[in-house]
Design a protein around this motif. Structure first.
Motif: not given
Length: 356
Positions: A115-142
């Motif tokens: 259902e999402q409009k963003t592809g997996v490769h684009s998402l990988r790039l986005l999460y790489a950006l988030y992790l390049c800063g000082s922020g943290k990524v949280v997921t809701v399942s193991h």
């Protein structure tokens, strides 16, 4: 702390929105200052929280929201942020560049969600950006945590799992309210937005295959969405319209969930399905598609509820038939399983991520 939630929108009955509200409520109980920033300007109803609308939709709305959010963070003394959904995550990342705010970017659905409009490769790039800063990524399942950590092993130390805030005393109080009028006394139930991702069309097909059995109860479907008209027409075409009850969106679906003989999740993809957690907390037997990423984890590999193949009508129909004769799992064991999903536990998990 001044904790701000940033969201792209605020859909009525949305699972992400619901768990964010419960988490915000717990933060408020803990004495924190809490506010919401909703990019498209919708306003959640969270008593005690400050609500601010963003710049609207589209690219121009995103730019306006970034400017607005940056100003709010500076002038309102926001110290901690939790963002959800990718537009809000991106808005938050840009708005907090150079800021000392402690930011958590959350992911609530599988990376390959149809259902999402963003592809997996684009998402990988986005999460790489988030992790390049000082922020943290949280997921809701193991399972989702493992997926993202596998894609970006270099950022593993700042990728964390936090349970959704789902269960609180209000859930149990709400579940004891009277049933809506004109509901059957004996029924199975499905709950969720009426979109293709949730697989309600598969559930109707499977129900039609077992409907000939006199022991099969009626089917109640709670929720609204763009597929409602098509699903209603499908029920008529399958000859089961007199046994299927569409309630639309209900402010309080919990009396129906608590009294159901079985709750059925037929989704193609989930993050951590809150309705399964709610049903288990209320002692209701559950059956779920073995979709990524939450059901197998929640149901302990099928020990606490049947798991069926994704997008497989015959397997779902067979499981529905079997459910009529299976001994129900202990309500106590299900309630013990969902204990980590209390608002208190979830809030402490977020505090721990910020403290690390």
């Amino acid at each position: 702390m001044h904790i701000m939630f940033t969201l792209k929108d605020f859909k009525l009955g949305g699972g992400v929105e619901h768990v964010q509200q419960l988490l915000a409520g717990q933060f408020l109980k803990d004495g924190q200052r809490v506010s919401f920033f909703v990019m498209n300007g919708e306003t959640p109803d969270v008593e005690g929280a400050q609500i601010t609308g963003g710049g609207g939709t589209g690219l121009l709305g995103l730019i306006k929201s970034i400017v607005l959010l940056r100003g709010i963070i500076r002038h309102e003394g926001v110290t901690h942020l939790i963002s959800a959904k990718e537009q809000a995550n991106l808005c938050t990342w840009v708005a907090t560049l150079g800021s000392r705010c402690q930011v958590i970017y959350t992911r609530h659905t599988a990376l390959d969600c149809a259902e999402q409009k963003t592809g997996v490769h684009s998402l990988r790039l986005l999460y790489a950006l988030y992790l390049c800063g000082s922020g943290k990524v949280v997921t809701v399942s193991h399972g989702l945590h493992q997926t993202i950590a596998r894609l970006m092993p270099w950022g593993r130390e700042r990728i964390r799992y936090c349970p959704n805030a789902v269960v609180n005393e209000q859930l149990h109080i709400a579940s004891r309210a009277p049933l809506p009028q004109d509901m059957p006394h004996d029924y199975w139930i499905g709950v969720g937005r009426l979109v293709e991702l949730k697989g309600f069309h598969l559930l109707l097909q499977a129900y039609a295959l077992v409907n000939h059995n006199p022991d099969v109860p009626d089917l109640v479907i709670v929720g609204d969405g763009p597929q409602r008209e098509a699903l209603t027409a499908q029920a008529r075409q399958l000859g089961i319209a007199d046994r299927v009850h569409f309630t639309g969106h209900l402010q309080n679906p919990y009396p129906l969930i608590r009294r159901a003989r079985l709750l059925i999740l037929s989704s193609f993809s989930e993050g951590q399905p809150t309705v399964l957690i709610e049903a288990m907390a209320l002692g209701t037997p559950v059956l779920a598609s073995d979709c990524p990423t939450g059901p197998r984890e929640l149901l302990d590999n099928g020990r606490l509820g049947q798991l069926v193949k994704v997008n497989d009508v015959s397997d779902l129909a067979q499981a529905l038939q079997q459910s009529l004769y299976l001994r129900a799992h202990s309500a106590r064991s299900m309630i013990r399983t969902v204990r980590p999903y209390t608002s208190v536990h979830a809030a402490h998990a977020y505090y721990a991520v910020w403290a690390q």
